[in-house]
Scaffold this active site. Structure first.
Site, PDB file in Angstrom:
ATOM      1  CG  ASP A   1      -1.787  -1.243   1.283  1.00  0.00           C
ATOM      2  OD1 ASP A   1      -2.313  -1.644   0.238  1.00  0.00           O
ATOM      3  OD2 ASP A   1      -1.876  -1.831   2.372  1.00  0.00           O
TER       4      ASP A   1
ATOM      5  CD  GLN B   1       0.331  -9.044  -2.074  1.00  0.00           C
ATOM      6  OE1 GLN B   1       1.096  -9.702  -2.746  1.00  0.00           O
ATOM      7  NE2 GLN B   1      -0.903  -8.819  -2.454  1.00  0.00           N
TER       8      GLN B   1
ATOM      9  N   GLY C   1      -4.140  -4.308  -4.051  1.00  0.00           N
ATOM     10  CA  GLY C   1      -5.085  -3.243  -4.371  1.00  0.00           C
ATOM     11  C   GLY C   1      -4.319  -2.025  -4.825  1.00  0.00           C
ATOM     12  CG  HIS C   2      -2.046  -1.632  -7.901  1.00  0.00           C
ATOM     13  ND1 HIS C   2      -1.153  -1.651  -6.883  1.00  0.00           N
ATOM     14  CD2 HIS C   2      -1.608  -2.538  -8.805  1.00  0.00           C
ATOM     15  CE1 HIS C   2      -0.214  -2.543  -7.154  1.00  0.00           C
ATOM     16  NE2 HIS C   2      -0.476  -3.096  -8.307  1.00  0.00           N
TER      17      HIS C   2
ATOM     18  CE  LYS D   1       2.665  -2.676  -4.659  1.00  0.00           C
ATOM     19  NZ  LYS D   1       2.589  -2.639  -3.201  1.00  0.00           N
TER      20      LYS D   1
END
Ligand code: IMP
Length: 427
Positions: A13, A223, A40-41, A16
């Site tokens: 988080d 991650q 999650g991006h 990225k």
């Protein structure tokens, strides 16, 4: 032959999505090499905000070929809903390539993830509940189902039988759940085959040929370094290798091909799920970082644990990944503090420790040793170059760079695509 790896230098988080997207316009391939839809991006393009979980963020850049490598675990139903969502908003997803060797997250893997976490109670890992760990466990146990298995019904059935053999014993006898039927699983998996087919490719060949033709390939880690199964805060980690070496195994590209490794580093620290976190804040500063930084999981919606910047972790990330550069994100979130604590070392049972301890017990006892850097109050979101930043913000960045062991080549000063200061070009 530019092959870049871009990965999280902390617990994930770090922002990225923004960094990959920044490069996405100039790269030919963006490759995910590990993890699955536990990532999650968030990518902001103009006034549009996209949340991606499984797909590489290069999917938003026309001209770029997004690739899901062999090291990724794929939940087809999630993949389709992510593709549908993008198609509905006019994003062309037809160039996507998926490795036939990538493993499938089956419905029983998701069940086992949730049941195991519940069973662990207080000792739980705090997984995303997406079936990631059990799918990698099946891979290593050699009872995994791969994308290519969808195209041979007899093999698929045999493999599902083998996988469910032990699992059904566990589900019924230990966890007191109903057994899962082989036929039902096979039917569900086969229903994905036709839609997946056009995307399935020998991605190892494609990527190596691309590199031979001097195409630019970007490997995007999910991650972060401290969530790596080998190098992270085990057992509070994910079940794959987000660190740089994972790009080689998870995409089938040799280490001699990698030219640059960029670590994404948040100007403070966050973590989701359980596990040690020396600079974690339980006071109003922690609440403020969470509020101002919008620190809520893209995938799970969970509030992130927040704390000050930890230089011990950054140095460790430089070492285990062989980082050549940092991309420092969310510097704007720190605007307004009179002074900003930065953890420069740990105190462990009365000793000062400069490097990340390999011992889990030591790390659990680590207390941060802080240095206090002067803050700034000016709005920095419009800064276009390093010299536009207030002096104290410049000094903060320089101090982090010195402590972390690699040059900071870009700085994020806001969520938008253009709110980035580029110091050294990544290409
Ligand atoms: P899993 O990956 O779902 O097995 O979860 C293992 C650990 O990794 C948990 O602590 C999760 O919260 C954490 N985790 C997994 N994916 C991410 C991510 O993308 N960002 C931050 N933490 C993550």
């Amino acid at each position: 032959m530019p092959a870049l790896v871009l990965l999280g230098a902390q617990w994930g988080d770090e922002g990225k999505g923004k960094a990959t997207d920044l490069l996405g316009g100039s790269v030919d391939y963006v490759v995910r090499y590990q993890g699955g839809n536990n990532a999650g991006h968030t990518v902001v393009v103009g006034d549009q905000k996209y949340a991606l979980h499984l797909l590489p963020s290069g999917i938003l850049s026309p001209g770029c070929t997004p690739v899901i490598g062999n090291g990724v675990v794929v939940d087809p139903s999630v993949l389709f809903s992510e593709l549908n969502g993008l198609n509905d908003r006019g994003v062309d997803t037809s160039k996507l390539l998926i490795s036939g060797n990538a493993h499938i997250i089956t419905p029983y893997n998701v069940t086992v993830d949730k049941v195991t976490e519940r069973f662990l109670g207080k000792r739980k890992i705090g997984t995303t509940g997406r079936g990631i760990g059990p799918t990698y466990a099946d891979k290593i146990n050699r009872v995994g189902i791969r994308i290519q298995d969808l195209y041979d019904e007899s093999i698929l059935t045999q493999k599902v039988e083998a996988a469910l053999d032990g699992k059904n014993q566990l589900l019924t006898k230990v966890f007191n759940r109903r057994a899962i039927e082989v036929g039902q699983v096979v039917e569900e998996l086969l229903s994905y085959a036709d839609r997946l087919k056009p995307y399935v490719a020998d991605t190892v060949l494609v990527l190596n040929q691309a590199l031979e033709q001097d195409k630019v390939v970007l490997f995007e880690g999910g991650q972060g370094t401290l969530l790596d199964i080998d190098h992270g805060t085990y057992p509070f980690v994910t079940s794959s290798n987000p660190t740089a070496g994972g790009a080689c195994t998870g995409a089938g590209v040799g280490p001699t091909k990698i030219s640059r490794v960029i670590g994404i580093l948040k100007a403070y620290t966050t973590r989701v799920g359980s596990g040690p976190f020396p600079t974690e804040l339980f006071d109003e500063d922690g609440d403020a970082l969470r509020r101002i930084g919008g620190e809520r999981g893209v995938t799970t919606g969970r509030d992130r644990r927040c704390g000050w910047f930890d230089a011990v972790i950054a140095r460790y990330a430089t070492r285990v990944n062989g980082l050549t550069d940092f991309f420092l994100t969310k510097l704007d979130v720190l605007t307004g503090w009179e002074q900003i604590p930065v953890c420069v070392a740990y105190e462990i049972d009365g000793r000062r420790v400069e490097e990340l301890p390999y011992s889990q017990t030591d790390f659990h006892h680590a207390k941060p040793v802080y240095e206090y850097l002067p803050g700034w109050s000016e709005d920095i979101t419009k800064a276009k170059s390093f010299s536009d930043l207030p002096k104290n913000a410049q000094d903060y960045v320089k101090a982090l760079e010195e402590m972390s062991g690699a040059p900071i080549s870009a700085i994020g000063v806001g969520p938008g695509r253009d709110e980035t200061i580029e110091i050294n070009s990544f290409l």
